[in-house]
Design a protein around this motif. Structure first.
Motif, PDB file in Angstrom:
ATOM      1  N   ALA A 180       1.016  -1.337  -0.070  1.00 12.46           N
ATOM      2  CA  ALA A 180       0.010  -0.090   0.098  1.00 12.46           C
ATOM      3  C   ALA A 180       0.911   1.401   0.059  1.00 12.46           C
ATOM      4  O   ALA A 180       0.195   2.422  -0.226  1.00 12.46           O
ATOM      5  CB  ALA A 180      -1.004   0.200   1.256  1.00 12.46           C
ATOM      6  N   GLY A 181       2.140   1.137   0.363  1.00  4.10           N
ATOM      7  CA  GLY A 181       2.995   2.236   0.176  1.00  4.10           C
ATOM      8  C   GLY A 181       3.144   3.150   1.567  1.00  4.10           C
ATOM      9  O   GLY A 181       3.127   4.216   1.453  1.00  4.10           O
ATOM     10  N   LEU A 208      -8.452  -3.744   5.582  1.00  2.00           N
ATOM     11  CA  LEU A 208      -8.266  -3.581   4.165  1.00  2.00           C
ATOM     12  C   LEU A 208      -8.744  -2.221   3.435  1.00  2.00           C
ATOM     13  O   LEU A 208      -8.256  -1.785   2.783  1.00  2.00           O
ATOM     14  CB  LEU A 208      -8.367  -5.054   3.314  1.00  2.00           C
ATOM     15  N   ALA A 209     -10.027  -2.145   4.026  1.00  2.00           N
ATOM     16  CA  ALA A 209     -10.746  -1.047   3.304  1.00  2.00           C
ATOM     17  C   ALA A 209     -10.075   0.342   3.650  1.00  2.00           C
ATOM     18  O   ALA A 209      -9.751   1.117   3.089  1.00  2.00           O
ATOM     19  CB  ALA A 209     -12.022  -0.994   3.888  1.00  2.00           C
ATOM     20  N   ILE A 210      -9.478   0.315   5.111  1.00  2.00           N
ATOM     21  CA  ILE A 210      -9.142   1.539   5.602  1.00  2.00           C
ATOM     22  C   ILE A 210      -7.523   1.669   5.030  1.00  2.00           C
ATOM     23  O   ILE A 210      -7.198   2.915   4.526  1.00  2.00           O
ATOM     24  CB  ILE A 210      -8.832   1.509   7.212  1.00  2.00           C
ATOM     25  N   VAL A 211      -6.933   0.677   4.679  1.00  2.00           N
ATOM     26  CA  VAL A 211      -5.609   0.711   4.085  1.00  2.00           C
ATOM     27  C   VAL A 211      -5.790   1.196   2.742  1.00  2.00           C
ATOM     28  O   VAL A 211      -4.988   2.228   2.214  1.00  2.00           O
ATOM     29  CB  VAL A 211      -4.887  -0.638   4.235  1.00  2.00           C
ATOM     30  N   ALA A 240      -3.968   4.745   1.344  1.00  2.00           N
ATOM     31  CA  ALA A 240      -3.030   4.384   0.276  1.00  2.00           C
ATOM     32  C   ALA A 240      -3.484   5.257  -0.909  1.00  2.00           C
ATOM     33  O   ALA A 240      -3.020   5.827  -1.650  1.00  2.00           O
ATOM     34  CB  ALA A 240      -2.959   3.135  -0.431  1.00  2.00           C
ATOM     35  N   GLY A 241      -4.772   5.558  -1.353  1.00  2.00           N
ATOM     36  CA  GLY A 241      -5.685   6.189  -2.188  1.00  2.00           C
ATOM     37  C   GLY A 241      -5.356   7.734  -1.885  1.00  2.00           C
ATOM     38  O   GLY A 241      -4.985   8.534  -2.877  1.00  2.00           O
ATOM     39  N   ALA A 242      -5.308   7.995  -0.543  1.00  2.00           N
ATOM     40  CA  ALA A 242      -5.363   9.351  -0.090  1.00  2.00           C
ATOM     41  C   ALA A 242      -3.793   9.939  -0.658  1.00  2.00           C
ATOM     42  O   ALA A 242      -3.432  10.865  -0.638  1.00  2.00           O
ATOM     43  CB  ALA A 242      -5.614   9.550   1.074  1.00  2.00           C
ATOM     44  N   LEU A 243      -2.943   8.921  -0.156  1.00  2.00           N
ATOM     45  CA  LEU A 243      -1.321   9.200  -0.441  1.00  2.00           C
ATOM     46  C   LEU A 243      -0.727   9.259  -1.801  1.00  2.00           C
ATOM     47  O   LEU A 243       0.016  10.045  -2.046  1.00  2.00           O
ATOM     48  CB  LEU A 243      -0.420   8.234   0.508  1.00  2.00           C
ATOM     49  N   PRO A 250      -2.315   0.022  -5.222  1.00  2.00           N
ATOM     50  CA  PRO A 250      -2.877  -1.195  -5.622  1.00  2.00           C
ATOM     51  C   PRO A 250      -3.951  -1.757  -4.728  1.00  2.00           C
ATOM     52  O   PRO A 250      -4.057  -1.147  -3.597  1.00  2.00           O
ATOM     53  CB  PRO A 250      -1.663  -2.059  -5.348  1.00  2.00           C
ATOM     54  N   GLN A 251      -4.994  -2.197  -5.038  1.00  2.00           N
ATOM     55  CA  GLN A 251      -6.279  -2.678  -4.327  1.00  2.00           C
ATOM     56  C   GLN A 251      -5.870  -3.998  -3.435  1.00  2.00           C
ATOM     57  O   GLN A 251      -5.100  -4.885  -4.301  1.00  2.00           O
ATOM     58  CB  GLN A 251      -7.216  -2.930  -5.186  1.00  2.00           C
ATOM     59  N   LEU A 252      -5.962  -3.866  -2.225  1.00  2.00           N
ATOM     60  CA  LEU A 252      -5.607  -5.184  -1.557  1.00  2.00           C
ATOM     61  C   LEU A 252      -7.038  -5.989  -1.178  1.00  2.00           C
ATOM     62  O   LEU A 252      -6.729  -7.125  -0.459  1.00  2.00           O
ATOM     63  CB  LEU A 252      -4.854  -4.707  -0.150  1.00  2.00           C
TER      64      LEU A 252
END
Length: 116
Positions: free
Chosen positions: A17-18, A56-59, A63-66, A75-77
């Motif tokens: 997720a970075g 996973l949803a929160i991550v 990750a989308g915000a970053l 990437p979708q987890l």
């Protein structure tokens, strides 16, 4: 609050997720708290499943915000969890079908012996 241990794949998820492992651990604790609030339980299959789904949803959201300033999307987890759940259910269905087959075969065999 629940002291449920973090998943062993937490570092892998964080890397994919970075995000840092520290942030991932905070997000895990948040997900556990939300799952406990939503289920009213602090253990069990329903609680554990919801905790992982929430994590996973929160991550993914984090990750989308970053990645808004980056060119490549995060990437979708969530697919990992959904795929694992599907595979587990298929294994259980196969075992149940096998049991039912053998039970029917046994009942037919015993029924034939009684009729003879």
């Amino acid at each position: 609050m629940n002291n449920m241990q973090s998943p062993k794949i937490l570092p892998w998820i964080a890397k994919r997720a970075g995000i840092s492992e520290e942030l991932a651990l905070k997000l895990w604790r948040r997900a556990v708290g939300e799952a406990e609030t939503l289920t009213g339980q602090s253990s069990g299959a329903e609680f554990s499943g919801l905790a992982i789904e929430r994590f996973l949803a929160i991550v993914e959201d984090e990750a989308g915000a970053l990645s808004t300033g980056k060119l490549a999307p995060a990437p979708q987890l969530g697919w990992v969890w959904r795929h694992q759940t599907r595979m587990s259910l298929l294994s259980l269905m196969a075992a149940q079908n096998t049991y039912q087959f053998w039970q029917n075969t046994w009942n037919d065999l015993v029924g034939q012996k009684k009729a003879a």
